[in-house]
Design a protein around this motif. Structure first.
Motif, PDB file in Angstrom:
ATOM      1  N   ARG A 144       0.840  -1.196   0.000  1.00  0.00           N
ATOM      2  CA  ARG A 144       0.000   0.000   0.000  1.00  0.00           C
ATOM      3  C   ARG A 144       0.874   1.245   0.000  1.00  0.00           C
ATOM      4  O   ARG A 144       0.689   2.147  -0.814  1.00  0.00           O
ATOM      5  N   ASP A 145       1.837   1.299   0.912  1.00  0.00           N
ATOM      6  CA  ASP A 145       2.720   2.459   0.992  1.00  0.00           C
ATOM      7  C   ASP A 145       3.578   2.596  -0.263  1.00  0.00           C
ATOM      8  O   ASP A 145       3.795   3.700  -0.754  1.00  0.00           O
ATOM      9  N   GLY A 146       4.064   1.485  -0.777  1.00  0.00           N
ATOM     10  CA  GLY A 146       4.879   1.519  -1.991  1.00  0.00           C
ATOM     11  C   GLY A 146       4.089   2.009  -3.186  1.00  0.00           C
ATOM     12  O   GLY A 146       4.580   2.826  -3.979  1.00  0.00           O
ATOM     13  N   ASP A 147       2.851   1.519  -3.323  1.00  0.00           N
ATOM     14  CA  ASP A 147       2.000   1.962  -4.427  1.00  0.00           C
ATOM     15  C   ASP A 147       1.673   3.452  -4.312  1.00  0.00           C
ATOM     16  O   ASP A 147       1.702   4.184  -5.297  1.00  0.00           O
ATOM     17  N   PHE A 148       1.373   3.884  -3.086  1.00  0.00           N
ATOM     18  CA  PHE A 148       1.068   5.291  -2.869  1.00  0.00           C
ATOM     19  C   PHE A 148       2.287   6.158  -3.193  1.00  0.00           C
ATOM     20  O   PHE A 148       2.178   7.168  -3.887  1.00  0.00           O
ATOM     21  N   THR A 149       3.448   5.746  -2.725  1.00  0.00           N
ATOM     22  CA  THR A 149       4.678   6.503  -2.976  1.00  0.00           C
ATOM     23  C   THR A 149       4.959   6.590  -4.466  1.00  0.00           C
ATOM     24  O   THR A 149       5.323   7.665  -4.979  1.00  0.00           O
ATOM     25  N   THR A 150       4.783   5.497  -5.180  1.00  0.00           N
ATOM     26  CA  THR A 150       5.000   5.488  -6.630  1.00  0.00           C
ATOM     27  C   THR A 150       4.054   6.472  -7.319  1.00  0.00           C
ATOM     28  O   THR A 150       4.467   7.250  -8.178  1.00  0.00           O
ATOM     29  N   TYR A 151       2.796   6.445  -6.930  1.00  0.00           N
ATOM     30  CA  TYR A 151       1.817   7.359  -7.520  1.00  0.00           C
ATOM     31  C   TYR A 151       2.208   8.816  -7.255  1.00  0.00           C
ATOM     32  O   TYR A 151       2.191   9.651  -8.159  1.00  0.00           O
ATOM     33  N   VAL A 152       2.570   9.112  -6.015  1.00  0.00           N
ATOM     34  CA  VAL A 152       2.913  10.489  -5.645  1.00  0.00           C
ATOM     35  C   VAL A 152       4.147  10.967  -6.415  1.00  0.00           C
ATOM     36  O   VAL A 152       4.173  12.089  -6.919  1.00  0.00           O
ATOM     37  N   VAL A 153       5.153  10.118  -6.521  1.00  0.00           N
ATOM     38  CA  VAL A 153       6.366  10.500  -7.253  1.00  0.00           C
ATOM     39  C   VAL A 153       6.035  10.827  -8.706  1.00  0.00           C
ATOM     40  O   VAL A 153       6.555  11.782  -9.275  1.00  0.00           O
ATOM     41  N   GLN A 154       5.139  10.050  -9.307  1.00  0.00           N
ATOM     42  CA  GLN A 154       4.783  10.268 -10.711  1.00  0.00           C
ATOM     43  C   GLN A 154       3.890  11.488 -10.908  1.00  0.00           C
ATOM     44  O   GLN A 154       4.015  12.196 -11.899  1.00  0.00           O
ATOM     45  N   ARG A 155       2.969  11.758  -9.996  1.00  0.00           N
ATOM     46  CA  ARG A 155       1.941  12.769 -10.216  1.00  0.00           C
ATOM     47  C   ARG A 155       2.127  14.085  -9.469  1.00  0.00           C
ATOM     48  O   ARG A 155       1.437  15.062  -9.761  1.00  0.00           O
ATOM     49  N   ARG A 156       3.027  14.144  -8.521  1.00  0.00           N
ATOM     50  CA  ARG A 156       3.164  15.350  -7.699  1.00  0.00           C
ATOM     51  C   ARG A 156       3.424  16.617  -8.519  1.00  0.00           C
ATOM     52  O   ARG A 156       2.823  17.661  -8.243  1.00  0.00           O
ATOM     53  N   PRO A 157       4.285  16.580  -9.543  1.00  0.00           N
ATOM     54  CA  PRO A 157       4.498  17.816 -10.322  1.00  0.00           C
ATOM     55  C   PRO A 157       3.211  18.342 -10.965  1.00  0.00           C
ATOM     56  O   PRO A 157       2.965  19.548 -10.960  1.00  0.00           O
ATOM     57  N   GLN A 158       2.383  17.446 -11.493  1.00  0.00           N
ATOM     58  CA  GLN A 158       1.124  17.875 -12.106  1.00  0.00           C
ATOM     59  C   GLN A 158       0.163  18.420 -11.047  1.00  0.00           C
ATOM     60  O   GLN A 158      -0.535  19.401 -11.281  1.00  0.00           O
ATOM     61  N   LEU A 159       0.143  17.784  -9.888  1.00  0.00           N
ATOM     62  CA  LEU A 159      -0.732  18.245  -8.816  1.00  0.00           C
ATOM     63  C   LEU A 159      -0.293  19.627  -8.325  1.00  0.00           C
ATOM     64  O   LEU A 159      -1.123  20.495  -8.062  1.00  0.00           O
TER      65      LEU A 159
END
Length: 168
Positions: free
Chosen positions: A4-19
């Motif tokens: 869960r934490d790994g998936d969340f971290t991966t998502y955040v790393v990929q999408r944070r600039p757009q957010l």
């Protein structure tokens, strides 16, 4: 839990600039945009088990960012701010020249918040009318009318000659 934490971290790393860009375009302030993204990511983490199974997770997260921005503008201390914000803003790099970028940011800040949100989602993010309406929780007719009013105002401010039909 580790997945869960790994998936969340991966998502955040990929999408944070757009957010961050979305938050910045909504509020026009780099520091507030960081705060909005942090709050949105904290909310997303709490709902990650459910949210990660959604097909439209990006739309879900955009909605969290927009709602976090709305929540932030409703806080009492946000009402007590300087009227002249240009000296506090940090410009985001853009392919336009400095003068054009300043004029665009000034014009966007001059729009009412509802119109600015619609313009950012429709023209910067490239969302459809339906996606924008869903993300903002408004009708498609409201998206269309707000877009029309905002674009007309931006044209009036950015290119007054185009509004009068005068061309050099």
């Amino acid at each position: 839990m580790p997945d869960r934490d790994g998936d969340f971290t991966t998502y955040v790393v990929q999408r944070r600039p757009q957010l961050y860009r979305l938050a910045y375009l909504l509020c026009g302030d780099a520091h507030r945009a960081e705060d909005i993204v942090q709050v949105a990511l904290a909310k997303l983490y709490g709902a990650w088990d459910r949210a990660s199974r959604l097909e439209g997770i990006d739309a879900y997260v955009r909605r969290i960012v927009v709602n976090s921005h709305l929540d932030e503008t409703r806080r009492p201390w946000r009402r007590e701010r300087l009227r002249d914000r240009e000296q506090l803003d940090v410009p985001v790099p853009a392919p336009l020249g400095v003068e054009e970028t300043d004029a665009l940011w000034t014009a966007l800040r001059g729009l009412p918040e509802g119109q600015r949100r619609v313009v950012v989602l429709r023209h910067y993010w490239g969302l459809s009318v339906e996606e924008t309406a869903r993300d903002l929780g408004i009708s498609t007719g409201t998206v269309k009318s707000q877009t029309s009013l905002a674009v007309h105002e931006l044209r009036r401010v950015l290119d007054p000659a185009a509004m009068t039909g005068e061309r050099p």
